[in-house]
Design a protein around this motif. Structure first.
Motif, PDB file in Angstrom:
ATOM      1  N   GLY A 174     -13.993  -6.702   0.233  1.00  0.00           N
ATOM      2  CA  GLY A 174     -12.918  -7.462  -0.404  1.00  0.00           C
ATOM      3  C   GLY A 174     -12.461  -8.619   0.467  1.00  0.00           C
ATOM      4  N   ARG A 175     -12.260  -8.328   1.749  1.00  0.00           N
ATOM      5  CA  ARG A 175     -11.825  -9.364   2.682  1.00  0.00           C
ATOM      6  C   ARG A 175     -12.891 -10.455   2.822  1.00  0.00           C
ATOM      7  NH1 ARG A 175     -12.636  -8.360   7.979  1.00  0.00           N
ATOM      8  NH2 ARG A 175     -12.276  -6.128   7.628  1.00  0.00           N
TER       9      ARG A 175
ATOM     10  N   ARG B  18     -15.417  -1.011   1.106  1.00  0.00           N
ATOM     11  CA  ARG B  18     -14.678  -1.690   0.038  1.00  0.00           C
ATOM     12  C   ARG B  18     -13.658  -2.663   0.627  1.00  0.00           C
ATOM     13  NH1 ARG B  18     -13.302   2.520  -2.368  1.00  0.00           N
ATOM     14  NH2 ARG B  18     -15.060   2.652  -3.806  1.00  0.00           N
ATOM     15  N   GLU B  19     -12.992  -2.229   1.685  1.00  0.00           N
ATOM     16  CA  GLU B  19     -11.978  -3.092   2.314  1.00  0.00           C
ATOM     17  C   GLU B  19     -12.626  -4.308   2.966  1.00  0.00           C
ATOM     18  OE1 GLU B  19      -9.982  -4.865   5.506  1.00  0.00           O
ATOM     19  OE2 GLU B  19     -11.353  -3.226   5.998  1.00  0.00           O
ATOM     20  N   ILE B  20     -13.738  -4.095   3.679  1.00  0.00           N
ATOM     21  CA  ILE B  20     -14.420  -5.215   4.342  1.00  0.00           C
ATOM     22  C   ILE B  20     -15.002  -6.172   3.309  1.00  0.00           C
ATOM     23  CG2 ILE B  20     -16.343  -5.843   5.858  1.00  0.00           C
ATOM     24  CD1 ILE B  20     -15.955  -3.149   7.281  1.00  0.00           C
TER      25      ILE B  20
ATOM     26  N   GLU C 104     -14.574   3.621   1.609  1.00  0.00           N
ATOM     27  CA  GLU C 104     -13.278   2.952   1.602  1.00  0.00           C
ATOM     28  C   GLU C 104     -13.286   1.778   2.569  1.00  0.00           C
ATOM     29  OE1 GLU C 104      -9.827   2.022   0.097  1.00  0.00           O
ATOM     30  OE2 GLU C 104     -11.016   3.723  -0.613  1.00  0.00           O
ATOM     31  N   ARG C 105     -13.896   2.014   3.737  1.00  0.00           N
ATOM     32  CA  ARG C 105     -13.982   0.950   4.734  1.00  0.00           C
ATOM     33  C   ARG C 105     -14.864  -0.193   4.237  1.00  0.00           C
ATOM     34  NH1 ARG C 105     -12.170  -1.979   8.348  1.00  0.00           N
ATOM     35  NH2 ARG C 105     -13.181  -2.244  10.364  1.00  0.00           N
TER      36      ARG C 105
ATOM     37  N   GLN D 141     -13.924  -3.359  -7.140  1.00  0.00           N
ATOM     38  CA  GLN D 141     -13.643  -1.929  -7.070  1.00  0.00           C
ATOM     39  C   GLN D 141     -14.886  -1.135  -6.682  1.00  0.00           C
ATOM     40  OE1 GLN D 141     -10.447  -0.866  -7.334  1.00  0.00           O
ATOM     41  NE2 GLN D 141     -10.076  -3.072  -7.508  1.00  0.00           N
TER      42      GLN D 141
ATOM     43  N   GLU E 145       0.810  -1.221   0.000  1.00  0.00           N
ATOM     44  CA  GLU E 145       0.000   0.000   0.000  1.00  0.00           C
ATOM     45  C   GLU E 145       0.843   1.270   0.000  1.00  0.00           C
ATOM     46  OE1 GLU E 145      -3.253   0.050  -0.271  1.00  0.00           O
ATOM     47  OE2 GLU E 145      -3.330  -2.137  -0.336  1.00  0.00           O
TER      48      GLU E 145
END
Length: 856
Positions: A523-524, A519-521, A516-517, A418, A93
């Motif tokens: 993805g995981r 998207r991160e969750i 953003e949060r 995305q 990152e």
């Protein structure tokens, strides 16, 4: 020099050293860049602009780039040309010392492609490996998109022919071979040479041990197959370097023998046009095109395999025939089954994308949609005992996988990670909490426009968003003088001003941080769902293979119903009884005309059938149709005939047509003799031999002698005596029926009337009394003088009784302008040209023209 270059150039050079034999796609922002010689190749092959980049003082290098979002299209073009491409991505990152770390995540080669856009869904994408040692060879192949992995070992005097035949069957995209090892020419797939030490026996065996976590290969049937071990081990090592994620898909290796199915050499596959035509190389016009009514990608791959691998086990063949018969006779059931199969996605390849970690959100949506169709499909076939029970026994509803996908994946999932909205609300408490906390901020922003219009009285006020300024309030120039004082001017446009407020920026921060949060969750969570789904992979793959089998059986039943095929009888003896047989492809191409059926009934004791008759009369079609009907029967298909009883055939051999191999420096006749020798060395009493015009590539006397000797050898050799159809123009061979008890003569019936010939396309007992070659030439449109002259020469030859003859040449003749006795000549002689005026001459010419031309 390296100390002078930029840091990013240094990073590129270090990575390139590890991948010297590939084109390196080096990720820079939104582009994959190529440099140096790679850039020159990319610019040439992809038709893109070649530029240059400054990497040190006074030093520029070639450079060519492609947008990252369009990489699949460009990658496909390079792979299709046989290039290997290393994909180098940015990792991490944050930059380290001002430079993002980069590493090659995979090497794409023709045999290791996984992108759906680069794959043909209708055929397997095999990576094959060949290791040859003297008169033995090991062949392994894998399809990393389906998880198929198999190996075998071949042995024989002509090992190259055996290798070529097997590779022609597999039609791999890429063939891996040790450095220094030669392969036979004209093979499918791109040839990749790899260091020979990679194929060292101990190394390959240890690779297999480690991959399968075993201490012995006996369980895979590879105990006494050292070359199979080396070829399979070579594939695993190659994948470790190029596509390591794919190794998870290869959970076992299937050891097979060519004795498990009918082994067809390369010439036979080509001559019978099983999966592609001789003329165009396309599927249309091949046997596959007639039988393929499949409606799923999995079924299309499997039916290609069935056409290429006819069975040798009578029980297996009869099981397939019973299944096809059941679906053929149940027309409504077949239609409903095909209707349920049609919407199914490629469950086999989708499952393997999940296992390899390359699945996208819509791949999981497609799997869920396919599993959703299964209960109705299974209920359609269950409830009463049928020949399909053995297939249904391996078809699972995959309820646990379906329940997981129903709970986890949203109905309207985006194409990629995305965008947010992949995970269904209620699946992840963490995700739901973040979404809920941002909901009030989203609602505040959503209502801001109407609230501010009401508060300010500016009816044209708009709230918008862009990536540079975030959320903003836009007011036209005519209303800027009444903008509230708390508005902060941010951007001036031609006709408007844009503002922000501190409160709006606070809510914007809440929304953007939440996105953003989220998207991160998501993805995981998505990768966690894929990992859980991967645990059901064996069940999913088994179900995929059962579905593909149902699709192929329904396809064969559909072909049988549509084309009037019948169920053949399979026996263990050497009978061959085909009544009213038809060529499955030719009959489909006869628009508006009827195909003339023919019998091929070998009587007791008959071994060789000599067939004479002219070209264009149907001899070659008859030969091929007998071979194709036999092959169709043993793949478990109904056949185009009135009835058929087929004694199991271990191999079909064909020698048809003239195939020059100029690249190998071989003449037509040499190729003909090599193929004939291969047949005579490898045929057995259970084989079917299709021989067309043996010996025609040389002089007549040599050709007759060779053809005669070949028939005698097939007839007399105690280890041969294979059922043989022998078409020839040499009428001398018809004498063999009087000399050899198991030879019979047949010919193509011809009707002759008033010098015209009509071919009846019917094969009847007896030998042809003439060739009708000149009549064929006449039908083909040769000029009439050539036909007349050929008749004259033929008469001279026939009157010579087979002895050497001197052909009387046709001398060039000067056509007389005026015949010797002609009234016009008499009048010409009587005219005194010296006293004739011009007008008198013209009048005379006019008179002659009217008199003599009109009379004629």
């Amino acid at each position: 020099m390296e100390e002078e270059v930029t840091p990013i150039r240094q990073q590129y050079l270090e990575i390139k050293r590890e991948y010297q034999n590939t084109i390196l796609f080096f990720r820079l922002g939104d582009f994959y860049e190529t440099f140096d010689h790679d850039a020159e190749i990319a610019a040439r092959e992809l038709d893109i602009v070649l530029t240059s980049r400054n990497v040190a003082k006074g030093m520029r290098i070639p450079m060519a780039g492609i947008p990252y979002h369009a990489v699949e299209n460009y990658l496909a073009r390079l792979i299709d040309k046989g290039y290997h491409v290393a994909i180098c991505e940015q990792v991490g990152e944050q930059p380290v010392k001002g430079l993002f770390p980069r590493q090659v995540v995979r090497v794409v080669t023709p045999g290791t492609v996984i992108e759906p856009g680069l794959l043909n869904s209708e055929r397997n994408n095999y990576l094959a490996c060949v290791v040859i040692s003297e008169a033995r060879a090991g062949i392994a192949y894998a399809d990393i998109t389906t998880g198929e992995f198999a190996a075998t070992e071949l042995s024989g005097e002509d090992i190259f022919s055996l290798v070529r035949a097997e590779l022609m069957r597999l039609h791999p995209a890429e063939v891996l071979v040790p450095d220094g090892q030669a392969l036979p020419g004209d093979l499918p797939g791109h040839e990749t040479h790899w260091p020979a030490w990679r194929f060292e026996p101990g190394r390959c065996q240890e690779t297999l041990f480690q991959h399968f976590q075993v201490a012995s290969l006996d369980g895979f049937g590879m105990r006494s197959l050292p070359l199979a071990v080396r070829s399979a081990g070579g594939i695993l090592q190659y994948l470790q370097e190029t596509q390591p994620a794919a190794l998870k898909l290869l959970t076992g290796v299937n050891t097979y023998s060519l004795n498990d199915f009918m082994n067809l050499d390369a010439a036979t596959r080509r001559n019978l046009e099983l999966t592609e035509t001789l003329r165009t190389g396309e599927v249309t016009g091949s046997l596959l095109s007639v039988l393929d009514h499949t409606v799923t990608p999995m079924g299309k791959r499997l039916i290609r395999q069935w056409v290429s691998k006819p069975l040798l086990n009578r029980a297996e063949i009869e099981t397939r025939l019973d299944q096809v018969a059941y679906l053929k006779d149940s027309g409504l059931l077949r239609a409903e089954l095909r209707s349920h199969l049609k919407p199914l996605a490629d469950l086999e390849r989708l499952t393997n994308r999940v296992i390899s970690g390359s699945a996208l959100p819509r791949d999981l949506t497609a799997i869920r949609g396919t599993l959703d169709e299964l209960p109705d499909l299974v209920s359609l076939l269950q409830g009463q005992s049928s020949p399909l029970d053995s297939v249904l026994g391996h078809l699972s509803l995959c309820e646990d996988a379906f329940t997981l996908l129903q709970a986890a994946i949203d109905e309207n999932t985006p194409a990629t990670l995305q965008n947010i909205g992949v995970i269904r609300p209620g699946y992840s408490a963490e995700l739901d909490a973040v979404v809920e906390s941002s909901r009030s901020a989203r609602e505040w922003i959503a209502n801001l426009e109407s609230v501010e219009r009401e508060r300010t009285g500016i009816k044209t006020l708009k709230v918008g968003y862009n990536k540079v300024f975030g959320y903003y309030i836009e007011i036209t120039n005519s209303n800027t003088d009444i903008a509230p004082p708390e508005y902060i001017r941010k951007q001036t446009l031609v006709n408007a001003e844009r503002y922000i407020t501190p409160e709006m920026k606070e809510y914007e921060t809440l929304v953007l941080n939440a996105e953003e949060r989220i998207r991160e969750i998501e993805g995981r969570t998505f990768h966690e769902v894929c990992a859980r789904l991967g645990k059901f992979s064996l069940e999913l793959l088994q179900t995929a293979r059962s579905l593909s089998e149902l699709d192929v059986l329904a396809s064969l039943a559909e072909a049988a119903a549509a084309n009037g095929y019948i169920c053949p009888t399979i026996s263990d003896d050497q009978c061959l009884e085909i009544r009213d047989g038809r060529h499955p492809v030719v009959e489909r191409s006869l628009a508006g005309s009827r195909f003339v059926p023919n019998d091929a009934v070998f009587e007791e004791g008959e071994v060789v059938r000599i067939i004479t008759g002219p070209n264009m009369s149907g001899k070659s079609t008859f030969l091929r149709q007998v071979a194709l009907i036999t092959l169709m029967a043993q793949m478990g298909s109904f056949v185009p005939a009135g009835s058929a009883r087929i004694g199991l055939v271990d191999r079909i051999f064909t020698r048809i047509g003239a195939q020059d191999e100029i690249h190998a420096g071989q003449s037509t006749f040499m190729v003909e003799m090599i193929e004939t020798a291969n047949i005579l060395h490898h045929a057995t009493p259970r084989s079917l031999l299709i021989l067309d015009e043996i010996g025609r590539g040389t002089s007549t006397y040599d050709g007759v002698s060779i053809a005669w000797a070949v028939v005698e050898y097939i007839h007399n050799h105690p280890g041969l005596r294979a059922r043989t159809l022998f078409a020839t123009h040499y009428h001398e061979l018809t004498q063999l029926s009087e000399l050899l008890p198991s030879v019979r003569n047949y010919n193509v019936a011809v009707s002759e009337s008033e010098g015209k010939v009509v071919f009846l396309h019917k094969i009847v007992p007896g030998g042809a009394d003439r060739s009708y070659g000149i009549h064929v030439a006449q039908l083909a449109g040769l000029p009439r003088p050539i036909i007349q002259r050929a008749m004259e020469i033929l008469q001279q030859l026939e009157t010579s009784s087979g002895k050497a003859v001197r052909i009387q040449p046709m001398l060039p003749q000067q056509i007389a302008l005026f015949p010797e006795t002609n009234p016009l000549i008499d009048e010409l002689k009587a005219i005194d040209v010296n006293t004739l005026s011009p007008i008198e001459a013209l009048n005379k010419l006019y008179e002659w023209q009217r008199k003599y031309l009109h009379e004629s």
